[in-house]
Design a protein around this motif. Structure first.
Motif, PDB file in Angstrom:
ATOM      1  N   UNK A 171     -12.604  26.897  11.284  1.00  0.00           N
ATOM      2  CA  UNK A 171     -12.472  27.823  12.086  1.00  0.00           C
ATOM      3  C   UNK A 171     -13.751  27.778  13.773  1.00  0.00           C
ATOM      4  N   UNK A 172     -12.302  27.873  14.797  1.00  0.00           N
ATOM      5  CA  UNK A 172     -13.301  27.106  15.820  1.00  0.00           C
ATOM      6  C   UNK A 172     -14.128  29.158  16.407  1.00  0.00           C
ATOM      7  N   UNK A 173     -15.370  28.884  16.712  1.00  0.00           N
ATOM      8  CA  UNK A 173     -16.456  29.846  17.517  1.00  0.00           C
ATOM      9  C   UNK A 173     -15.829  30.702  17.957  1.00  0.00           C
ATOM     10  N   UNK A 174     -14.776  30.695  19.080  1.00  0.00           N
ATOM     11  CA  UNK A 174     -14.173  31.496  19.642  1.00  0.00           C
ATOM     12  C   UNK A 174     -13.084  32.458  18.377  1.00  0.00           C
ATOM     13  N   UNK A 175     -13.075  32.087  17.709  1.00  0.00           N
ATOM     14  CA  UNK A 175     -12.075  32.769  17.010  1.00  0.00           C
ATOM     15  C   UNK A 175     -13.341  33.484  16.232  1.00  0.00           C
ATOM     16  N   UNK A 176     -13.773  33.097  15.558  1.00  0.00           N
ATOM     17  CA  UNK A 176     -14.625  34.274  14.648  1.00  0.00           C
ATOM     18  C   UNK A 176     -15.183  35.425  15.930  1.00  0.00           C
ATOM     19  N   UNK A 177     -15.752  35.039  17.238  1.00  0.00           N
ATOM     20  CA  UNK A 177     -16.677  35.778  17.877  1.00  0.00           C
ATOM     21  C   UNK A 177     -15.523  36.854  18.040  1.00  0.00           C
ATOM     22  N   UNK A 178     -13.753  36.524  18.772  1.00  0.00           N
ATOM     23  CA  UNK A 178     -13.200  37.849  18.544  1.00  0.00           C
ATOM     24  C   UNK A 178     -12.818  38.194  17.537  1.00  0.00           C
ATOM     25  N   UNK A 179     -12.413  37.818  16.403  1.00  0.00           N
ATOM     26  CA  UNK A 179     -12.750  38.508  15.273  1.00  0.00           C
ATOM     27  C   UNK A 179     -13.847  39.719  14.767  1.00  0.00           C
ATOM     28  N   UNK A 181     -15.879  41.239  17.161  1.00  0.00           N
ATOM     29  CA  UNK A 181     -15.246  41.857  18.153  1.00  0.00           C
ATOM     30  C   UNK A 181     -14.265  43.064  17.538  1.00  0.00           C
ATOM     31  N   UNK A 182     -13.437  42.924  17.226  1.00  0.00           N
ATOM     32  CA  UNK A 182     -12.486  43.714  16.314  1.00  0.00           C
ATOM     33  C   UNK A 182     -13.113  44.533  15.758  1.00  0.00           C
ATOM     34  N   UNK A 183     -13.640  43.313  14.775  1.00  0.00           N
ATOM     35  CA  UNK A 183     -14.085  44.482  13.551  1.00  0.00           C
ATOM     36  C   UNK A 183     -15.510  45.106  13.754  1.00  0.00           C
ATOM     37  N   UNK A 184     -16.352  44.848  14.244  1.00  0.00           N
ATOM     38  CA  UNK A 184     -17.104  45.488  14.076  1.00  0.00           C
ATOM     39  C   UNK A 184     -17.686  46.289  15.648  1.00  0.00           C
ATOM     40  N   UNK A 185     -17.095  45.817  16.464  1.00  0.00           N
ATOM     41  CA  UNK A 185     -17.533  46.641  17.545  1.00  0.00           C
ATOM     42  C   UNK A 185     -16.122  47.434  18.006  1.00  0.00           C
ATOM     43  N   UNK A 186     -14.937  47.032  18.098  1.00  0.00           N
ATOM     44  CA  UNK A 186     -13.879  48.107  18.484  1.00  0.00           C
ATOM     45  C   UNK A 186     -12.893  49.621  17.011  1.00  0.00           C
ATOM     46  N   UNK A 187     -13.456  48.663  16.411  1.00  0.00           N
ATOM     47  CA  UNK A 187     -12.782  49.440  14.876  1.00  0.00           C
ATOM     48  C   UNK A 187     -14.061  50.674  14.544  1.00  0.00           C
ATOM     49  N   UNK A 192     -22.651  46.342  19.571  1.00  0.00           N
ATOM     50  CA  UNK A 192     -22.190  46.052  20.214  1.00  0.00           C
ATOM     51  C   UNK A 192     -21.683  45.002  20.961  1.00  0.00           C
ATOM     52  N   UNK A 193     -20.352  44.796  21.734  1.00  0.00           N
ATOM     53  CA  UNK A 193     -19.400  43.355  22.132  1.00  0.00           C
ATOM     54  C   UNK A 193     -20.278  43.365  23.359  1.00  0.00           C
ATOM     55  N   UNK A 194     -21.022  43.512  23.560  1.00  0.00           N
ATOM     56  CA  UNK A 194     -21.626  43.137  24.839  1.00  0.00           C
ATOM     57  C   UNK A 194     -23.076  43.352  25.239  1.00  0.00           C
ATOM     58  N   UNK A 195     -23.539  42.049  25.550  1.00  0.00           N
ATOM     59  CA  UNK A 195     -25.739  41.814  25.650  1.00  0.00           C
ATOM     60  C   UNK A 195     -25.859  42.743  26.434  1.00  0.00           C
ATOM     61  N   UNK A 196     -26.608  43.631  26.548  1.00  0.00           N
ATOM     62  CA  UNK A 196     -27.274  44.206  27.691  1.00  0.00           C
ATOM     63  C   UNK A 196     -29.192  43.597  28.154  1.00  0.00           C
ATOM     64  N   UNK A 210     -26.377  40.097  17.309  1.00  0.00           N
ATOM     65  CA  UNK A 210     -26.136  40.472  15.624  1.00  0.00           C
ATOM     66  C   UNK A 210     -24.620  39.656  15.736  1.00  0.00           C
ATOM     67  N   UNK A 211     -23.951  40.119  16.478  1.00  0.00           N
ATOM     68  CA  UNK A 211     -22.246  39.141  15.479  1.00  0.00           C
ATOM     69  C   UNK A 211     -22.915  37.908  16.821  1.00  0.00           C
ATOM     70  N   UNK A 212     -23.481  37.571  18.374  1.00  0.00           N
ATOM     71  CA  UNK A 212     -23.338  35.719  18.676  1.00  0.00           C
ATOM     72  C   UNK A 212     -24.003  35.204  17.487  1.00  0.00           C
ATOM     73  N   UNK A 213     -25.079  35.836  16.824  1.00  0.00           N
ATOM     74  CA  UNK A 213     -25.721  35.018  15.098  1.00  0.00           C
ATOM     75  C   UNK A 213     -24.664  34.576  14.626  1.00  0.00           C
ATOM     76  N   UNK A 214     -23.877  35.667  13.953  1.00  0.00           N
ATOM     77  CA  UNK A 214     -22.771  35.202  13.534  1.00  0.00           C
ATOM     78  C   UNK A 214     -21.025  34.288  13.502  1.00  0.00           C
ATOM     79  N   UNK A 215     -21.107  34.687  14.896  1.00  0.00           N
ATOM     80  CA  UNK A 215     -19.725  33.784  15.561  1.00  0.00           C
ATOM     81  C   UNK A 215     -20.282  32.567  15.355  1.00  0.00           C
TER      82      UNK A 215
END
Length: 340
Positions: A171-179, A181-187, A192-196, A210-215
């Motif tokens: 799996x490429x990183x961008x596919x993991x990142x989008x997945x 975001x869908x599961x842990x940020x939107x659903x 958070x889906x973005x970094x402040x 968390x999400x960038x490290x996991x991706x």
């Protein structure tokens, strides 16, 4: 026999004739020469990579003067700007000038007049933090999963870990990142889906990491789990491991005292190669999560055809990767020969 006993009785640090024994210095000299050779090869590889970067930017259409020009600038203004940026000189001359400042930490000046070193001083530590956490997660989870699978070869856990690792490493990183975001940020709205960022440009809270490290780490966990499992399987055929099994030692003791030490060189090499993948993937992941790293700096520099900034990013990331590869080489040398 008498000579052998006499040699055994010789005091450490003195030769047979009473003079100073130079033998202990040889391993140190060999270690220094080997380390110097490794550093020289890595430095040469980095210099070739930087030269390639300058040549590749030169081949892109347009130049930094055009890319950073203001609307309405005349041809004379562009020519003056081109001269100011040194673009009227041969690319080899510009590369040589840039390389002469590299040992002193001078990474040149960007096409917009900023010091490249200062430009990278804030985002690069953020990228190092992201890549370092992803590397630690990759190392810890890969070792745990690989060892768990190796405890019962061919069992359900072994088959499940191997199949899952094979699936996620592709799996490429961008596919993991989008997945993610869908599961842990939107659903679920758990993360958070973005970094402040706060006042100093760092992520405002740990949840934003968390999400960038996991991706970044999930594909590398799959790759390194396969490496750990294969290295342990190879080491399991060694005579001393088979002897330990016949002696009835507990599985966890065989794993920690007989399998892992022998598999360490292969595991170290796999982790070291993941460093480049993590830092390279960080450019994409940082863009997706709006993370304040060097990804946005690099993307802007490519748009501006800004050779010093692009080369500066390559130099600092290449230095980090070179350091990790050098450390892995030393670990492999130590684990293979018992001494450096």
């Amino acid at each position: 026999m008498a000579g052998s006993l006499s040699g055994t009785a010789t005091r450490p640090g003195t030769g047979p004739a009473g003079g100073e024994d130079l033998r202990p210095a040889r391993p140190v000299l060999s270690w220094v020469l080997r380390l110097g050779g490794l550093l020289a090869r890595r430095a040469l590889l980095l210099a070739v990579l930087l030269a390639t970067v300058f040549a590749a930017v030169e081949l892109l259409p347009g130049d930094a003067a055009n890319a950073t020009s203001e609307r309405g600038e005349s041809a004379a203004d562009l020519a003056q700007r081109r001269e100011l940026l040194g673009l009227d000189r041969p690319v080899l001359t510009r590369f040589t000038d840039w390389m002469t400042g590299l040992p002193t930490g001078d990474l040149g000046t960007s096409a917009r007049g900023e010091s490249v070193a200062e430009l990278l001083s804030r985002p690069f530590p953020n990228t190092l933090l992201l890549g370092g956490l992803a590397l630690l997660a990759t190392l810890g989870v890969s070792l745990a999963l690989g060892c768990w699978a190796a405890l019962k070869p061919g069992g359900k856990a072994d088959r499940a870990v191997s199949a899952t690792a094979t699936g996620i490493l592709a799996l490429p990183e961008f596919v993991v990142a989008v997945a993610l975001v869908l599961v842990f940020a939107l659903w679920t709205d758990w993360l958070p889906a973005v970094t402040l960022t706060d006042a100093d440009g760092s992520p405002a809270s740990w949840q934003m990491l968390v999400l960038p490290v996991l991706a970044l780490s999930i594909p590398q966990i799959g790759w390194n789990t396969r490496i750990v499992r294969a290295a342990l399987a190879d080491e399991a055929t060694a005579p001393h491991v088979e002897t330990a099994v016949i002696d009835g030692l507990p599985r966890h003791r065989i794993l920690t005292h007989h399998l892992l030490p022998g598999a360490m060189p292969t595991i170290a090499a796999g982790i070291a190669t993941s460093t480049g993948m993590l830092l390279g993937g960080a450019v994409v992941v940082e863009t997706i999560f709006n993370y304040p790293g060097i990804g946005s700096v690099l993307a802007g520099a490519v748009t501006d055809r800004d050779s010093p900034v692009i080369a500066g990013v390559v130099a600092v990331t290449g230095a980090v990767i070179t350091g990790v590869l050098l450390l892995a080489d030393l670990v492999r040398t130590w684990a293979s020969g018992g001494r450096i």
